[in-house]
Design a protein around this motif. Structure first.
Motif, PDB file in Angstrom:
ATOM      1  N   HIS A 102      46.669  35.624  42.285  1.00 55.61           N
ATOM      2  CA  HIS A 102      45.436  35.927  43.011  1.00 55.61           C
ATOM      3  C   HIS A 102      44.477  36.679  42.092  1.00 55.61           C
ATOM      4  O   HIS A 102      44.850  37.647  41.429  1.00 55.61           O
ATOM      5  CB  HIS A 102      45.754  36.781  44.243  1.00 55.61           C
ATOM      6  N   THR A 103      43.216  36.230  42.040  1.00 59.76           N
ATOM      7  CA  THR A 103      42.236  36.788  41.101  1.00 59.76           C
ATOM      8  C   THR A 103      41.068  37.435  41.827  1.00 59.76           C
ATOM      9  O   THR A 103      40.514  36.875  42.771  1.00 59.76           O
ATOM     10  CB  THR A 103      41.693  35.694  40.171  1.00 59.76           C
ATOM     11  N   THR A 104      40.674  38.616  41.350  1.00 56.29           N
ATOM     12  CA  THR A 104      39.577  39.381  41.955  1.00 56.29           C
ATOM     13  C   THR A 104      38.677  39.942  40.857  1.00 56.29           C
ATOM     14  O   THR A 104      39.164  40.372  39.809  1.00 56.29           O
ATOM     15  CB  THR A 104      40.132  40.543  42.806  1.00 56.29           C
ATOM     16  N   ILE A 105      37.363  39.948  41.120  1.00 50.32           N
ATOM     17  CA  ILE A 105      36.397  40.589  40.232  1.00 50.32           C
ATOM     18  C   ILE A 105      35.744  41.736  40.977  1.00 50.32           C
ATOM     19  O   ILE A 105      35.263  41.566  42.103  1.00 50.32           O
ATOM     20  CB  ILE A 105      35.301  39.601  39.770  1.00 50.32           C
ATOM     21  N   ASP A 106      35.724  42.901  40.361  1.00 46.31           N
ATOM     22  CA  ASP A 106      35.026  44.065  40.901  1.00 46.31           C
ATOM     23  C   ASP A 106      33.718  44.205  40.140  1.00 46.31           C
ATOM     24  O   ASP A 106      33.707  44.557  38.957  1.00 46.31           O
ATOM     25  CB  ASP A 106      35.900  45.318  40.733  1.00 46.31           C
ATOM     26  N   ASP A 130      39.334  34.226  43.444  1.00 47.50           N
ATOM     27  CA  ASP A 130      39.657  34.252  44.867  1.00 47.50           C
ATOM     28  C   ASP A 130      38.797  35.228  45.665  1.00 47.50           C
ATOM     29  O   ASP A 130      38.517  34.999  46.840  1.00 47.50           O
ATOM     30  CB  ASP A 130      41.136  34.618  45.061  1.00 47.50           C
ATOM     31  N   LEU A 131      38.390  36.325  45.036  1.00 50.32           N
ATOM     32  CA  LEU A 131      37.714  37.389  45.776  1.00 50.32           C
ATOM     33  C   LEU A 131      36.760  38.154  44.860  1.00 50.32           C
ATOM     34  O   LEU A 131      37.075  38.386  43.699  1.00 50.32           O
ATOM     35  CB  LEU A 131      38.755  38.362  46.354  1.00 50.32           C
ATOM     36  N   ILE A 132      35.606  38.549  45.425  1.00 52.61           N
ATOM     37  CA  ILE A 132      34.674  39.438  44.729  1.00 52.61           C
ATOM     38  C   ILE A 132      34.599  40.756  45.493  1.00 52.61           C
ATOM     39  O   ILE A 132      34.359  40.767  46.705  1.00 52.61           O
ATOM     40  CB  ILE A 132      33.255  38.830  44.647  1.00 52.61           C
ATOM     41  N   ILE A 169      33.978  37.804  49.877  1.00 53.85           N
ATOM     42  CA  ILE A 169      33.643  39.082  49.249  1.00 53.85           C
ATOM     43  C   ILE A 169      34.023  40.254  50.150  1.00 53.85           C
ATOM     44  O   ILE A 169      34.065  40.132  51.371  1.00 53.85           O
ATOM     45  CB  ILE A 169      32.136  39.186  48.886  1.00 53.85           C
ATOM     46  N   TRP A 170      34.318  41.360  49.500  1.00 58.11           N
ATOM     47  CA  TRP A 170      34.418  42.660  50.164  1.00 58.11           C
ATOM     48  C   TRP A 170      33.228  43.481  49.681  1.00 58.11           C
ATOM     49  O   TRP A 170      32.997  43.592  48.475  1.00 58.11           O
ATOM     50  CB  TRP A 170      35.701  43.402  49.766  1.00 58.11           C
ATOM     51  N   ILE A 171      32.475  44.032  50.617  1.00 58.80           N
ATOM     52  CA  ILE A 171      31.378  44.929  50.266  1.00 58.80           C
ATOM     53  C   ILE A 171      31.927  46.348  50.137  1.00 58.80           C
ATOM     54  O   ILE A 171      32.664  46.818  51.009  1.00 58.80           O
ATOM     55  CB  ILE A 171      30.268  44.909  51.336  1.00 58.80           C
ATOM     56  N   PRO A 197      27.689  35.663  55.813  1.00 61.27           N
ATOM     57  CA  PRO A 197      28.864  35.250  56.594  1.00 61.27           C
ATOM     58  C   PRO A 197      30.160  35.209  55.798  1.00 61.27           C
ATOM     59  O   PRO A 197      31.244  35.074  56.379  1.00 61.27           O
ATOM     60  CB  PRO A 197      28.482  33.845  57.086  1.00 61.27           C
ATOM     61  N   ASN A 198      30.069  35.333  54.473  1.00 65.34           N
ATOM     62  CA  ASN A 198      31.264  35.289  53.619  1.00 65.34           C
ATOM     63  C   ASN A 198      31.898  36.660  53.411  1.00 65.34           C
ATOM     64  O   ASN A 198      32.884  36.783  52.692  1.00 65.34           O
ATOM     65  CB  ASN A 198      30.923  34.683  52.260  1.00 65.34           C
ATOM     66  N   VAL A 199      31.361  37.712  54.061  1.00 71.21           N
ATOM     67  CA  VAL A 199      31.942  39.056  53.937  1.00 71.21           C
ATOM     68  C   VAL A 199      33.227  39.143  54.757  1.00 71.21           C
ATOM     69  O   VAL A 199      33.223  38.883  55.957  1.00 71.21           O
ATOM     70  CB  VAL A 199      30.940  40.138  54.395  1.00 71.21           C
TER      71      VAL A 199
END
Length: 248
Positions: A102-106, A130-132, A169-171, A197-199
């Motif tokens: 699983h890949t995430t960018i901060d 996978d996630l920002i 995304i996570w805000i 809507p992608n949050v």
């Protein structure tokens, strides 16, 4: 094919706050913003850090895969600003996805541009991401400029890009007394989040002073001297305005 080298500041092998589960975190070197509250000012300078190949970093990270599998974790690339080294990220995350990681960018997206070459690379990167974790530091443009020395226009545009790509995304919003805790600003931030809507999650991160020692070690005056962590009721109000519980 020429091997892409990234400039890496450091790694953390068992992170628990930068995405789901236990994560291997790669802190990239270099950032355009100069946030008054930055807890990693040692990552600012572009062109320094340790040169490492994507394969080298992957080989170190994959040793911890059993912990990710047990916790639903993976790999997070943070910074600094990781999108300044998009070629390295593409290569690194391609290796990760081939291994089922699983890949995430901060990122805050402060270097985002609609320049065609950058968008082409970013599109490729999103295919293996996978996630920002999108850091929105201040929704008010004037306050953002004062807080970070840069405009928030690229950040807002990056959020629109991620929306159009339907990228999860996570805000994340750092809550700083007198700087980012104004209820009017938080309400505007909430209204902006409602257009995305992608949050999948919204997190209020209470300001802390754990990184102040780095400013002192580097001989830089810390601009938020005297500002303490926000009171519990202020954090509660921010969570209420941003409706963070609705995403849990």
């Amino acid at each position: 094919m020429t091997e892409v080298l990234g400039r890496v500041h450091s790694v953390e092998t068992m992170g628990t706050v930068d995405g789901p589960g236990i994560r291997f975190i790669v802190f990239m070197q270099g950032c355009l913003l100069r946030c008054q509250f930055c807890h990693n000012p040692d990552t600012w300078k572009i062109g320094t850090g340790t040169e490492r190949s994507a394969q080298d970093v992957f080989d170190e990270a994959i040793k911890y895969k059993e912990f990710w599998d047990a916790s639903g974790g993976g790999v997070t690339v943070s910074g600094g600003e990781p999108l300044l080294q998009v070629d390295f990220l593409i290569e690194f995350f391609t290796l990760c996805k081939k291994a089922g990681v699983h890949t995430t960018i901060d990122s805050c997206g402060g270097c985002f541009t609609r320049e065609p070459e950058f968008i082409e690379k970013l599109d490729r990167l999103m295919e293996v991401t996978d996630l920002i974790l999108l850091d929105i530091k201040q929704i008010n443009p004037e306050k953002h400029l004062k807080l970070t020395t840069k405009s928030n226009a690229p950040i807002i545009d990056f959020a629109h890009y991620l929306r159009d790509k339907e990228q999860p995304i996570w805000i994340r919003h750092v809550l700083i007394p007198t700087k980012t805790d104004d209820p009017e600003d938080l309400t505007k931030l909430h209204e902006f989040i409602q257009t995305l809507p992608n949050v999948k999650q919204v997190d209020v991160l209470p300001y802390h002073t754990m990184g102040v020692y780095k400013w002192k070690e580097m001989g830089i005056r810390y601009p938020l001297e005297g500002i303490e962590a926000p009171e519990e009721e202020v954090v509660a109000l921010a969570n209420q305005i941003l409706e963070t519980s609705s995403y849990k």
